[in-house]
Design a protein around this motif. Sequence first.
Motif, PDB file in Angstrom:
ATOM      1  N   PRO A 275       0.811  -1.229   0.000  1.00 13.13           N
ATOM      2  CA  PRO A 275       0.000   0.000   0.000  1.00 13.13           C
ATOM      3  C   PRO A 275       0.840   1.272   0.000  1.00 13.13           C
ATOM      4  O   PRO A 275       0.450   2.274  -0.611  1.00 13.13           O
ATOM      5  N   PHE A 276       1.993   1.238   0.665  1.00 13.49           N
ATOM      6  CA  PHE A 276       2.858   2.428   0.660  1.00 13.49           C
ATOM      7  C   PHE A 276       3.384   2.697  -0.738  1.00 13.49           C
ATOM      8  O   PHE A 276       3.328   3.838  -1.225  1.00 13.49           O
ATOM      9  N   LEU A 277       3.915   1.675  -1.408  1.00 12.23           N
ATOM     10  CA  LEU A 277       4.494   1.873  -2.739  1.00 12.23           C
ATOM     11  C   LEU A 277       3.413   2.269  -3.750  1.00 12.23           C
ATOM     12  O   LEU A 277       3.656   3.108  -4.622  1.00 12.23           O
ATOM     13  N   ASP A 278       2.239   1.673  -3.644  1.00 19.19           N
ATOM     14  CA  ASP A 278       1.145   2.067  -4.540  1.00 19.19           C
ATOM     15  C   ASP A 278       0.820   3.552  -4.361  1.00 19.19           C
ATOM     16  O   ASP A 278       0.652   4.297  -5.340  1.00 19.19           O
ATOM     17  N   ALA A 279       0.745   3.983  -3.125  1.00 19.04           N
ATOM     18  CA  ALA A 279       0.423   5.385  -2.851  1.00 19.04           C
ATOM     19  C   ALA A 279       1.558   6.311  -3.260  1.00 19.04           C
ATOM     20  O   ALA A 279       1.317   7.411  -3.778  1.00 19.04           O
ATOM     21  N   LEU A 280       2.791   5.885  -3.046  1.00 19.93           N
ATOM     22  CA  LEU A 280       3.933   6.712  -3.422  1.00 19.93           C
ATOM     23  C   LEU A 280       4.003   6.863  -4.942  1.00 19.93           C
ATOM     24  O   LEU A 280       4.310   7.961  -5.454  1.00 19.93           O
ATOM     25  N   CYS A 281       3.708   5.807  -5.681  1.00 16.49           N
ATOM     26  CA  CYS A 281       3.691   5.906  -7.144  1.00 16.49           C
ATOM     27  C   CYS A 281       2.598   6.871  -7.609  1.00 16.49           C
ATOM     28  O   CYS A 281       2.816   7.661  -8.546  1.00 16.49           O
ATOM     29  N   ALA A 282       1.453   6.822  -6.975  1.00 14.78           N
ATOM     30  CA  ALA A 282       0.383   7.759  -7.325  1.00 14.78           C
ATOM     31  C   ALA A 282       0.808   9.192  -7.043  1.00 14.78           C
ATOM     32  O   ALA A 282       0.525  10.106  -7.833  1.00 14.78           O
ATOM     33  N   GLU A 283       1.495   9.406  -5.932  1.00 16.46           N
ATOM     34  CA  GLU A 283       2.004  10.739  -5.610  1.00 16.46           C
ATOM     35  C   GLU A 283       3.021  11.198  -6.648  1.00 16.46           C
ATOM     36  O   GLU A 283       3.001  12.351  -7.098  1.00 16.46           O
ATOM     37  N   ALA A 284       3.925  10.313  -7.039  1.00 14.15           N
ATOM     38  CA  ALA A 284       4.945  10.678  -8.023  1.00 14.15           C
ATOM     39  C   ALA A 284       4.301  11.067  -9.349  1.00 14.15           C
ATOM     40  O   ALA A 284       4.711  12.053  -9.991  1.00 14.15           O
ATOM     41  N   ARG A 285       3.302  10.321  -9.764  1.00 15.18           N
ATOM     42  CA  ARG A 285       2.623  10.660 -11.026  1.00 15.18           C
ATOM     43  C   ARG A 285       1.943  12.016 -10.915  1.00 15.18           C
ATOM     44  O   ARG A 285       1.910  12.793 -11.876  1.00 15.18           O
ATOM     45  N   ARG A 286       1.398  12.316  -9.756  1.00 13.70           N
ATOM     46  CA  ARG A 286       0.763  13.622  -9.564  1.00 13.70           C
ATOM     47  C   ARG A 286       1.805  14.733  -9.646  1.00 13.70           C
ATOM     48  O   ARG A 286       1.566  15.773 -10.284  1.00 13.70           O
ATOM     49  N   TRP A 287       2.960  14.546  -9.011  1.00  8.69           N
ATOM     50  CA  TRP A 287       4.020  15.562  -9.088  1.00  8.69           C
ATOM     51  C   TRP A 287       4.510  15.725 -10.523  1.00  8.69           C
ATOM     52  O   TRP A 287       4.884  16.832 -10.944  1.00  8.69           O
ATOM     53  N   ASN A 288       4.483  14.643 -11.298  1.00 10.71           N
ATOM     54  CA  ASN A 288       4.963  14.715 -12.686  1.00 10.71           C
ATOM     55  C   ASN A 288       3.993  15.424 -13.622  1.00 10.71           C
ATOM     56  O   ASN A 288       4.348  15.731 -14.764  1.00 10.71           O
ATOM     57  N   GLU A 289       2.776  15.685 -13.167  1.00  9.38           N
ATOM     58  CA  GLU A 289       1.836  16.435 -14.003  1.00  9.38           C
ATOM     59  C   GLU A 289       2.255  17.891 -14.152  1.00  9.38           C
ATOM     60  O   GLU A 289       1.880  18.545 -15.130  1.00  9.38           O
ATOM     61  N   ASN A 290       3.020  18.399 -13.209  1.00 14.43           N
ATOM     62  CA  ASN A 290       3.484  19.787 -13.267  1.00 14.43           C
ATOM     63  C   ASN A 290       4.970  19.811 -12.884  1.00 14.43           C
ATOM     64  O   ASN A 290       5.342  20.259 -11.795  1.00 14.43           O
ATOM     65  N   PRO A 291       5.826  19.312 -13.763  1.00 18.36           N
ATOM     66  CA  PRO A 291       7.222  19.094 -13.383  1.00 18.36           C
ATOM     67  C   PRO A 291       8.014  20.393 -13.221  1.00 18.36           C
ATOM     68  O   PRO A 291       7.726  21.408 -13.857  1.00 18.36           O
ATOM     69  N   GLN A 292       8.989  20.322 -12.362  1.00 13.43           N
ATOM     70  CA  GLN A 292       9.964  21.405 -12.184  1.00 13.43           C
ATOM     71  C   GLN A 292      11.313  20.898 -12.675  1.00 13.43           C
ATOM     72  O   GLN A 292      11.736  19.790 -12.307  1.00 13.43           O
ATOM     73  N   PRO A 293      12.028  21.668 -13.475  1.00 12.62           N
ATOM     74  CA  PRO A 293      13.324  21.182 -13.952  1.00 12.62           C
ATOM     75  C   PRO A 293      14.374  21.188 -12.857  1.00 12.62           C
ATOM     76  O   PRO A 293      14.236  21.893 -11.839  1.00 12.62           O
TER      77      PRO A 293
END
Length: 450
Positions: A275-293
Amino acid sequence: MTAMHAIDVHSPRDSQLVGWLPTATSAEVSAALSSARSVWPTWASVSAAERGEALKEAASSLRARASDLATVVETETGRPFGSAREGVLAGASTLEQYAELGPVHRGRSLLGSAVDFMVPEPRGVVVALTPWNDPVAVACGLLGAALVTGNVVVHKPSERCPHTGLLLATVLMPCFPAGVLQTLVGDGEIGGALVSSSDVDLVAHVGSTAAGRAIASVSSAKLLLENGGNDPLLVDDDVDPAWAAAQAALGAFTNAGQLCTSVERIYLHKTIAKPFLDALCAEARRWNENPQPLVDTRHRSSVHSQVADALGVGASALVGGSVPDGPGAYYPATVLADCSSAMRVMCEETFGPVAPVQLVSSFDEGLSEACSGDYGLAATVLTSSMEHAQRAWRSLPVGTVKINAVFGGAPGGAAQPRGASGTGFGYGPELLDEMTTTKVVHLGVPNGLS
């Protein structure tokens, strides 16, 4: 170092040239240090209250130019305007803090047959070398503490944000007498010339461990160093996995992982791994929607080399893990599973948006892993157990231990890094102690008098 050369700055968003600036020459370095030395006695004799008023004026000027500075920070480093502006305003608040603390900085006294008292005095000429990842806030902390205690400062901002450094100088310098605060543009060669000079009394550096070690090898001055970190996050089995994953993402991906106290390695109890890794992957995808270089492609190459090394020896990229096509220095928020302690990404500073996860079978195993390594900047523990929290903060060999929050802290807090992460207080009221030296006065009674 004999002649001037230029520093080119390219946008981390689209790789276009932002501009170029000439570096200081050896003659300009010598002149700046000579000027600082000559003006220091006069500035040291100014009352602490007057020096504090100068800092208040500087803070007001900084607030008035906050948007201008934030725009330049965003252009040079890729930090989003809103976040960059928050950093500028934090710098103004820090100047105001030291404006109040400076006049009440005091020593101690002992009363016996005579009186002994301890007096803090300025050290003299301070060289401040500041980083690119939070260039205004960090600079204001070092400059404010040095100036309010009666020191004079020669400031060299990072070569990755020289326009930011010069604009900051334009804002702050008019608030002080000529020569009290000076700024030089330059790279590591200029920094080396400054810190190796016998005219310098204290070097304050925030940056990489490699740079900190290089400074220590050539400088005879008092050193105040906040170097790199490899901050661990320990996740116990009694916390909500989704909440813990959100904390991990915040710590690993904020400012594209380019913060001194970013989460650099995660030790996760295996019973909540899925459950932690599933949630962390979802968080990472959300952060990647508005990336910072990242700050530039050179730094991106360094970050990716650690990721590629981990993938080559058994890690799995659940999200991210590859260099995207297109201009700029973008790198995705990346989640790595199946990591082990021997991987570079787990034992070196990455300073990028990478969340490497190593599974552990118990809290004790995770704590042992979190206590390992050469760095000692900060660590975070997520647990519902008070006993585990107590053992963790007592055991972790770092300057700052955060329980159940990856960021935060009381205003005016201070910490001392350990090991390869540096030495000395880098902020808070204790920074005033670092910027001063103590004179002890023994005041006796002449013979025949009582």
